[in-house]
Design a protein around this motif. Structure first.
Motif, PDB file in Angstrom:
ATOM      1  N   GLU A 214       0.696  -1.278  -0.162  1.00  0.00           N
ATOM      2  CA  GLU A 214       0.024  -0.083   0.002  1.00  0.00           C
ATOM      3  C   GLU A 214       0.993   1.236   0.086  1.00  0.00           C
ATOM      4  O   GLU A 214       0.573   2.288  -0.640  1.00  0.00           O
ATOM      5  N   HIS A 215       1.767   1.279   0.637  1.00  0.00           N
ATOM      6  CA  HIS A 215       2.693   2.237   0.796  1.00  0.00           C
ATOM      7  C   HIS A 215       3.337   2.826  -0.557  1.00  0.00           C
ATOM      8  O   HIS A 215       3.692   3.880  -0.680  1.00  0.00           O
ATOM      9  N   TRP A 216       3.828   1.660  -1.450  1.00  0.00           N
ATOM     10  CA  TRP A 216       4.209   2.220  -2.844  1.00  0.00           C
ATOM     11  C   TRP A 216       3.276   2.666  -3.619  1.00  0.00           C
ATOM     12  O   TRP A 216       3.471   3.690  -4.368  1.00  0.00           O
ATOM     13  N   PHE A 217       1.915   2.217  -3.863  1.00  0.00           N
ATOM     14  CA  PHE A 217       1.131   2.615  -4.597  1.00  0.00           C
ATOM     15  C   PHE A 217      -0.168   2.924  -4.085  1.00  0.00           C
ATOM     16  O   PHE A 217      -1.354   2.302  -4.611  1.00  0.00           O
ATOM     17  N   GLY A 218      -0.338   3.510  -2.901  1.00  0.00           N
ATOM     18  CA  GLY A 218      -1.486   3.829  -2.367  1.00  0.00           C
ATOM     19  C   GLY A 218      -1.929   5.198  -3.016  1.00  0.00           C
ATOM     20  O   GLY A 218      -1.199   5.904  -3.142  1.00  0.00           O
ATOM     21  N   ILE A 219      -3.285   5.055  -3.455  1.00  0.00           N
ATOM     22  CA  ILE A 219      -3.968   6.328  -4.005  1.00  0.00           C
ATOM     23  C   ILE A 219      -4.005   7.403  -2.901  1.00  0.00           C
ATOM     24  O   ILE A 219      -4.790   7.164  -1.782  1.00  0.00           O
ATOM     25  N   ARG A 220      -3.539   8.381  -3.211  1.00  0.00           N
ATOM     26  CA  ARG A 220      -3.769   9.590  -2.364  1.00  0.00           C
ATOM     27  C   ARG A 220      -2.947   9.362  -1.137  1.00  0.00           C
ATOM     28  O   ARG A 220      -3.442   9.983   0.240  1.00  0.00           O
ATOM     29  N   LYS A 221      -2.013   8.393  -1.025  1.00  0.00           N
ATOM     30  CA  LYS A 221      -1.245   8.193   0.083  1.00  0.00           C
ATOM     31  C   LYS A 221       0.187   8.759   0.104  1.00  0.00           C
ATOM     32  O   LYS A 221       0.883   8.384  -0.807  1.00  0.00           O
ATOM     33  N   ASP A 222       0.658   9.495   1.341  1.00  0.00           N
ATOM     34  CA  ASP A 222       1.974   9.884   1.241  1.00  0.00           C
ATOM     35  C   ASP A 222       2.779   8.622   1.495  1.00  0.00           C
ATOM     36  O   ASP A 222       2.370   7.747   2.243  1.00  0.00           O
TER      37      ASP A 222
END
Lengths: 374, 450
Positions: free
Chosen positions: B10-18
């Motif tokens: 999730e951390h690499w390709f999270g939508i609208r996630k820093d």
């Protein structure tokens, strides 16, 4: 909240810095005048005067009417016969001759624009461009013939086109109304063709190499260094017509505004004297390396890189120049050449009415110099 | 275990996630690293492209107007023709010599033929860059190469050229074994056969060529009193600064008025909107006509290029200020001037600052056109002169310098936001490094160092 209150005066003092340090605002002030007044009203808070010490670094370039004290301003550009002035500049020959000149380095077309705008007293241009500039902007008087183009101006065609006759029905990239356009038309005329036989694509001269290499035109017309660059960037392309095929079609002159010439005739005579000192220097082969070093440094090149450009330019000695200054009908006279160019320009509608070409040329200073130097 | 795994994905390709700070840095490095890597690969790995030959030793051909000097590129198809033409000329010279009817040329022509060895001397470090015309050193170079005292490492001389060097040396030493320019032979010397290495076209020089050319240009002081590169740089910065300063000076107040009062908005904005579509460079001749040829028309062009955009952008920013703030102030009895000075101006400052950062980028764009108006000056004057001669290895360092200047100015201005606008939501939420905290503590100790 605290920072907020610090920041506002800070920002306003920054604004005031701009106000104080740029006293002479350019003329756009008229358009926003009322806005400025409003601003003055809204920011009545005290401003810090220490910002005033900011030095005025913008040079104010206000053209002033000619007086004895202002230097003669001469615009020159990247052409071997004109870059040669650099020798006189670097060796302080103008100071020695007691004439105050300022040489300004321009792009060729920009130099003529500056002349028309009255920002310089003289400009280095070809006899053809002097006519065009005169007809459409501001007339000038040619007082020195520096050189004639002896191959530096070329019509370069892509592989497969071997002669001017092959150009029929083809597209040619050239900067319309300028000297190479003339060369192109001359090439057509010599081959019994007309301007209608080709399609001209108006191309800034310094972009001609790329345009030719891209294949969007079949040939281009340009002067050095662009012509040489075109030959290099499209292997197999060759010059099908050069100024060496029509020597005397392009003379390179120093053209002075008639007001300046009248007001400072003695100073211009000194400039002529310096020019022939430069020519004498160039004519001695032993000086060639030193000369090339000075010339190439002007355009930040190695001397060896510059030498080829110098080859296609025939710098005229005083004797040769006097010969070309004699009145005549052919291309071996500056007068004849200028008349021919004038006819061309009218015929191809560069401008409408023929000009009084005699008024564009004044060999008197060169002749006077020849008298005194005998 | 699987939960941790999915979390990291999730951390690499999270939508609208820093992303985590470490990963951010890595990606930032990559964003510069990847283009650089492409450039290096295309430049140094053979067989990818390399359609041209870069000349290391060149020669002039008789009666041909195109002169190639060392460093020029020619296409691989053309190179053999070029080499053959020079060989042919040498053959003629040798034939004539055998027939006891040698060719004679001017002394200078011979000197020039000898000088074609100079690039090799420079490449090996035997000659300094400004000694390409030093005939005495070049004479010694021929001598030492012919007698085998020196062997070129940087450029491996072909057998053919080694023979030519020996052949020429025989003629040269016969005329005078020690250097004396006046005793140089006038019998035609042989020309070195062009040699080269496979290379990319001239418009894509390799990284080391760009670095070398840049190093040389930025460290040489021109002898003829022309500005050094640093002086050119300063000149360009000066033009940007004043052009943009005038824009801000006149534009910001006008824009704030337009954004605050419908009166000014309707009075000015339609015209500004119309004017901004007129391309600024078309006015260049006009500027020269009334402002002269020095810096004034250049500053004017940068001004015209940025002013009209600035007014519209900032007027819009002003309008975006929350109306509730103004209403609240009005309820508390604020007058018109207080509203402008105490509410609107502080309220829009953070956004105005960001707008200016973007508009400064525009100013750089106009600079490149501006510096060609009137006198050619500054960095663009240099780019233009070298560009028309296809010396792109000397052009790229300057372009990169402009890019870096823009990038770092923007980074600096971005970072200064922490100092100027610590109360904004954006700044408060951003992770702060030690340096930023230090900076902030200088203004308000209590908040940032507990």
């Amino acid at each position: 909240m605290k920072i907020q209150s610090i920041f506002l005066p800070f920002f306003l003092s920054l604004l005031s810095l701009y106000f104080f340090s740029c006293g002479g605002t350019p003329p756009e002030a008229t358009e926003t005048e009322e806005a400025e007044e409003e601003v003055a009203a809204t920011e009545s808070e005290p401003t810090e005067p220490e910002t005033e010490s900011e030095p005025e670094s913008e040079p104010e370039a206000t053209p002033e009417p000619e007086t004895e004290s202002t230097p003669l301003k001469i615009a020159y550009s990247d052409w071997p016969g004109w870059v040669a002035w650099e020798i006189g500049i670097q060796k302080n020959w103008f100071e020695e001759a007691g004439v105050d000149v300022e040489f300004l380095w321009f792009d060729y077309v920009a130099s003529m624009d500056a002349y028309v705008a009255g920002q310089v007293d003289a400009v280095c241009m070809t006899n053809g461009d002097a006519l065009v500039t005169g007809a459409t902007g501001k007339p000038s008087v040619g007082i020195i013939v520096n050189d004639y183009s002896n191959g530096n101006d070329m019509v370069v065609a892509k592989p497969g086109i071997d002669s001017v006759a092959d150009l029929k029905g083809k597209t040619v990239g050239v900067e319309e109304g300028f000297v190479c356009h003339l060369l192109l038309l001359k090439a057509l005329e010599e081959n019994n063709m007309s301007a209608d036989d080709i399609t001209v694509v108006n191309t800034p001269t310094d972009e001609t190499p790329q345009v030719l290499a891209s294949g969007s035109v079949d040939a281009i017309a340009a002067w050095q260094p662009n012509s040489g660059q075109a030959l290099k960037s499209l292997p197999g392309s060759k010059p099908i017509f050069t100024s060496a095929d029509a020597p005397g079609i392009i003379y390179d002159l120093l053209c002075v505004s008639s007001e300046s010439l009248e007001a400072n005739k003695e100073d211009w005579a000194k400039v002529v004297a310096v020019w022939y000192k430069i020519v004498d220097y160039l004519m001695d082969e032993a000086n060639m390396d030193d000369a090339l070093k000075i010339l190439s440094a002007r355009v930040s090149l190695e001397p060896a890189e510059y030498e080829p450009f110098f080859k296609g330019t025939k710098i005229l000695t005083l004797e040769e120049a006097l010969k070309f200054w004699a009145k005549g009908d052919g291309l071996d006279s500056v007068y004849g050449s200028t008349d021919i160019v004038d006819d061309f320009n009218v015929k191809f509608e560069v401008y409408e009415e023929p000009l009084d070409t005699g008024k564009y040329l004044d060999p008197s200073l060169t002749k006077a110099y020849a008298e005194t130097s005998k | 275990m699987s939960e941790v795994k999915s979390k990291s994905r999730e951390h690499w390709f999270g939508i609208r996630k820093d992303l985590a700070p470490g990963r951010r840095t890595l990606l930032t490095v990559c964003s510069f690293g990847i283009p650089l890597l492409v450039w290096v690969t295309v430049s140094y790995v053979p067989f990818i492209w390399h359609p041209d030959i870069k000349l290391e030793i060149s020669a002039d051909r008789d009666g041909v107007t195109t002169v190639f000097t060392a460093g020029d590129r020619v296409s691989k198809e053309f190179f053999p023709t070029f080499v053959e033409a020079v060989r042919q000329e040498n053959r003629k010279v040798l034939d004539a010599r055998v027939k006891n009817n040698p060719h004679f040329v001017s002394r200078r022509e011979n000197i020039k033929r000898l000088r074609h060895l100079a690039p090799l001397g420079v490449a090996n470090g035997w000659l300094k860059n400004n000694e390409r015309q030093n005939d005495e050193k070049i004479f010694n170079l021929w001598k030492q190469l012919a007698e085998g005292e020196l062997a070129s490492r940087a450029i491996s001389l072909s057998q053919e050229n080694l023979e030519i060097i020996e052949e020429n040396w025989i003629l040269l030493s016969k005329a005078s074994p020690t250097f004396n320019l006046k005793l140089y032979p006038t019998e035609a010397l042989l020309k070195l056969i062009p040699q080269g290495i496979s290379s990319n076209p001239v418009y894509l020089p390799a990284p080391h060529e760009v670095i070398n050319a840049g190093w040389l240009d930025f460290n040489t002081v021109p002898e003829n009193g022309m500005p050094t590169m640093w002086e050119r740089y300063r000149h360009s910065l000066n033009i940007i600064f004043w052009g943009f300063a005038y824009s801000c000076l006149l534009g910001i107040p006008l824009a704030i008025l337009c954004g605050s009062f419908d009166f000014f908005s309707k009075l000015h904005e339609p015209f500004v909107d119309f004017f901004r579509y007129m391309p600024a460079p078309t006015f260049s001749v006009l500027f020269v006509a009334f402002l002269g040829t020095a810096d004034a028309p250049k500053i004017m062009l940068v001004f015209v290029g940025t002013f009209f955009q600035l007014v519209l952008v900032i007027a819009n920013t002003t309008r975006l200020l929350e109306n509730s703030l103004i209403e609240a102030a009005q309820t508390l009895g604020a007058k018109r001037r207080q509203l402008l000075g105490r509410i609107i101006l502080p309220g829009i400052l953070p956004n105005l600052y960001n707008d200016l950062r973007i508009l400064l980028g525009w100013a750089w764009t106009w600079l490149v056109i501006a510096e060609l108006i009137g006198e050619k000056t500054g960095l663009t004057g240099f780019i233009d002169t070298q560009g028309t001669r296809y010396n792109f290895d000397r052009v790229f360092p300057v372009i990169i310098l402009i890019g870096l200047t823009g990038f770092f100015t923007d980074r600096l201005l971005n970072w200064l936001r922490y100092l100027f606008f610590p109360w904004t939501e954006e700044v408060r939420q951003a992770p702060k490094g030690l340096l930023t905290r230090l900076l902030l503590s200088s203004t308000d100790r209590t908040t940032y160092f507990k």
